[in-house]
Enzyme design. Structure first.
Site, PDB file in Angstrom:
ATOM      1  N   SER A  82       0.964  -1.130   0.128  1.00 59.38           N
ATOM      2  CA  SER A  82      -0.022  -0.033   0.207  1.00 59.38           C
ATOM      3  C   SER A  82       0.978   1.218   0.106  1.00 59.38           C
ATOM      4  O   SER A  82       1.781   1.402  -0.926  1.00 59.38           O
ATOM      5  CB  SER A  82      -1.080  -0.199   1.085  1.00 59.38           C
ATOM      6  OG  SER A  82      -1.913   0.884   0.879  1.00 59.38           O
ATOM      7  N   ASP A  86     -10.333  -3.779  -4.939  1.00 55.22           N
ATOM      8  CA  ASP A  86      -9.735  -2.839  -4.148  1.00 55.22           C
ATOM      9  C   ASP A  86     -10.423  -1.723  -4.207  1.00 55.22           C
ATOM     10  O   ASP A  86     -10.657  -0.936  -5.311  1.00 55.22           O
ATOM     11  CB  ASP A  86      -8.182  -2.593  -4.405  1.00 55.22           C
ATOM     12  CG  ASP A  86      -7.402  -1.888  -3.490  1.00 55.22           C
ATOM     13  OD1 ASP A  86      -8.130  -0.833  -2.913  1.00 55.22           O
ATOM     14  OD2 ASP A  86      -6.244  -2.067  -3.524  1.00 55.22           O
ATOM     15  N   HIS A  99      -8.111  -4.692  -0.778  1.00 56.06           N
ATOM     16  CA  HIS A  99      -7.069  -3.895  -0.474  1.00 56.06           C
ATOM     17  C   HIS A  99      -6.230  -4.749   0.262  1.00 56.06           C
ATOM     18  O   HIS A  99      -4.919  -4.732   0.463  1.00 56.06           O
ATOM     19  CB  HIS A  99      -7.136  -2.641  -0.020  1.00 56.06           C
ATOM     20  CG  HIS A  99      -5.891  -1.736   0.091  1.00 56.06           C
ATOM     21  ND1 HIS A  99      -5.439  -1.253  -0.916  1.00 56.06           N
ATOM     22  CD2 HIS A  99      -5.229  -0.980   1.067  1.00 56.06           C
ATOM     23  CE1 HIS A  99      -4.377  -0.316  -0.710  1.00 56.06           C
ATOM     24  NE2 HIS A  99      -4.376  -0.388   0.583  1.00 56.06           N
TER      25      HIS A  99
HETATM   26  C1  MLT Z   1      -1.308   5.923  -0.063  1.00 63.24           C
HETATM   27  O1  MLT Z   1      -1.799   6.887   0.549  1.00 63.24           O
HETATM   28  O2  MLT Z   1      -0.186   5.669  -0.117  1.00 63.24           O
HETATM   29  C2  MLT Z   1      -2.539   5.172  -0.466  1.00 63.24           C
HETATM   30  O3  MLT Z   1      -3.760   5.665  -0.636  1.00 63.24           O
HETATM   31  C3  MLT Z   1      -2.599   3.841   0.020  1.00 63.24           C
HETATM   32  C4  MLT Z   1      -2.767   4.010   1.596  1.00 63.24           C
HETATM   33  O4  MLT Z   1      -1.859   4.180   2.345  1.00 63.24           O
HETATM   34  O5  MLT Z   1      -3.969   3.788   2.156  1.00 63.24           O
END
Ligand code: MLT
Length: 202
Positions: free
Chosen positions: A105, A155, A186
Site C-alpha cells: 500500500s 480494491d 486492499h
Molecule cells: C497511499 O496513501 O499511499 C495510498 O492511498 C494507500 C494507503 O496508504 O492507504
C-alpha cells in the site's frame, strides 16, 4: 540497532544466497509489521524495515497525502530521496547488496517512487496494492530489475486503470514486470503469499 536516519529493524541474513529485503509498511503500520511476511517469502534474507516518518492522525506513513489516493507529489519526491539515502546508509553500515523492496500500500507507493527517482538503490521490487505515485513518470532506465505487482480487482482504494498504468510505466522503463490481479480487496490474501514465494524462488 545501529543509529541511522530512520527508526528501523534489521535482521541479518542466515542464507547469504538470498537477496536483502527492504520492507515498507502500509499506512498506520510500523517497522515490525512486515518482518513475519519477509521471513515467510524469502527465508534467510537480510531484513531491513524502516518506519515511515510522516504521521497522519498518529499513523506512520512514508509520504504526505492530500486525500485518500491524492498525493502531495512534492513530498513524494522529497521522501523517496530521503528513504533512498537511508537505504544507502544502511547498505554501508550493514554491508548489504542493493535490496529488493517489498512494500504494501503506502509502502508499495514509496517503493515505486524510489524505482522512478533513485533506481540504483533497489535491485527490484514486490509492490502489493500499489498505485501511480507521480503523475509525471521521470525517464528512467529499469533494465534488469524484476518487479512483481499484485493488485486486487475489488480494491476500493485503487482503480484498476491506475495500477495498470503503473505496471505499463515500469515496463516501458525496461523493468521485467509481472502484474497479477487477484479477486481480492486492499488487504493481502493467501494467494498474495503464494505468488510472492514463487516469485522469490524464481
Ligand atoms: C497511499 O496513501 O499511499 C495510498 O492511498 C494507500 C494507503 O496508504 O492507504
Amino acid at each position: 540497532m545501529t543509529e541511522l536516519s530512520f527508526i528501523h529493524r534489521y535482521e541479518p541474513a542466515t542464507d547469504p544466497t538470498r537477496p536483502p529485503l527492504l520492507l515498507l509498511h502500509g499506512t498506520g503500520g510500523d517497522e515490525n509489521d512486515l518482518l513475519g511476511l519477509g521471513r515467510m517469502i524469502s527465508p534467510g534474507s537480510t531484513l531491513l524495515s524502516p518506519r515511515g516518518k510522516i504521521l497522519e492522525n498518529g499513523m506512520p506513513r512514508f509520504f504526505r497525502r492530500l486525500a485518500e489516493g491524492v498525493f502531495d507529489e512534492e513530498d513524494v519526491r522529497f521522501r523517496a530521496n530521503e528513504l533512498a539515502d537511508f537505504v544507502a546508509e544502511a547498505r554501508k553500515a550493514y554491508g548489504l547488496e542493493a535490496p529488493i523492496a517489498v512494500g504494501f500500500s503506502n509502502g508499495a507507493n514509496i517503493a515505486a517512487a524510489m524505482l522512478m527517482l533513485r533506481p540504483e538503490i533497489l535491485a527490484g521490487a514486490a509492490l502489493l496494492r500499489a498505485m501511480v505515485p507521480l503523475t509525471q513518470a521521470p525517464a528512467v532506465d529499469l533494465a534488469g530489475k524484476r518487479v512483481l505487482m499484485i493488485s486486487g480487482a475489488l480494491d476500493p482504494i485503487i482503480p484498476a486503470d491506475n495500477s495498470q498504468r503503473l505496471a505499463a510505466s515500469l515496463s516501458a522503463s525496461g523493468a521485467d514486470v509481472q502484474h497479477e490481479i487477484l479477486p481480492a480487496g486492499h488487504n493481502l490474501s493467501q494467494t498474495d503469499l503464494q505468488l510472492l514465494v514463487r516469485w522469490f524462488g524464481e
